[in-house]
Write a protein that holds these residues in place. Sequence first.
Motif, PDB file in Angstrom:
ATOM      1  N   ASP A 292       2.052  -6.502   3.211  1.00 20.55           N
ATOM      2  CA  ASP A 292       1.448  -7.421   2.112  1.00 20.55           C
ATOM      3  C   ASP A 292       2.403  -7.353   1.060  1.00 20.55           C
ATOM      4  OD1 ASP A 292       1.562  -4.452   1.517  1.00 20.55           O
ATOM      5  OD2 ASP A 292      -0.509  -4.577   0.562  1.00 20.55           O
TER       6      ASP A 292
ATOM      7  N   ASN B  15       1.163  -8.918  -2.187  1.00 19.34           N
ATOM      8  CA  ASN B  15       0.073 -10.056  -2.058  1.00 19.34           C
ATOM      9  C   ASN B  15      -1.139  -8.731  -2.389  1.00 19.34           C
ATOM     10  OD1 ASN B  15       1.158 -12.546  -1.368  1.00 19.34           O
ATOM     11  ND2 ASN B  15       2.079 -11.266   0.356  1.00 19.34           N
ATOM     12  N   GLU B  16      -1.747  -9.283  -3.344  1.00 15.70           N
ATOM     13  CA  GLU B  16      -2.909  -8.312  -3.781  1.00 15.70           C
ATOM     14  C   GLU B  16      -4.202  -8.943  -3.390  1.00 15.70           C
ATOM     15  OE1 GLU B  16      -2.779  -7.800  -8.007  1.00 15.70           O
ATOM     16  OE2 GLU B  16      -0.767  -6.796  -7.645  1.00 15.70           O
ATOM     17  N   GLU B  17      -4.942  -8.108  -2.745  1.00 11.75           N
ATOM     18  CA  GLU B  17      -6.403  -8.641  -2.117  1.00 11.75           C
ATOM     19  C   GLU B  17      -7.042  -9.438  -3.235  1.00 11.75           C
ATOM     20  OE1 GLU B  17     -10.226  -6.859  -0.192  1.00 11.75           O
ATOM     21  OE2 GLU B  17      -8.408  -5.955   0.286  1.00 11.75           O
TER      22      GLU B  17
END
Length: 155
Positions: free
Chosen positions: A37, A76-78
């Motif tokens: 991520d 990349n954050e949820e």
Amino acid sequence: MKALTQVFTACLFTLCAAFSPLLLAADRGEQKQVFGDYEVHYIGLNSSFLPPEAAEAYGISRSRALGYISVSILHNEEGSDVPAAVSGKVTGTIRNLLGQSRELEFQEIKETNAVYYITTFRFDDEDMYNVNLKATPEGQSRTFDVKFSQRFYEE
């Protein structure tokens, strides 16, 4: 300062856009590497391409024989469509094809929504350089190895 930051960011994006056809032609695609991520983005260019105002703001010399590398670590954050810039530690070395190697010392630049790690180095015209970076996001024990090769030209 905010206006200068906007000028620097706009110029950097303009440079990236200007070089993207060259990068695609060189079969490099996007200059990033993905680690789960996290993404590590990088760009290397001749420091004379930097706008004078941006170079002055960050204490970067503009010279035909001075290379410039910028690195960003993104997470990349949820639930988010856009990766967020994160702080961390970036170290690296640059080596020519003769095997001569130098350590790169990165300076952290924090802006409103961005964090950059920048460095400069002297180069010989038309020489190919192998760049080895280590990027560690703040609060993480994982270190991401980023390697790329690039030819630098005096402009």
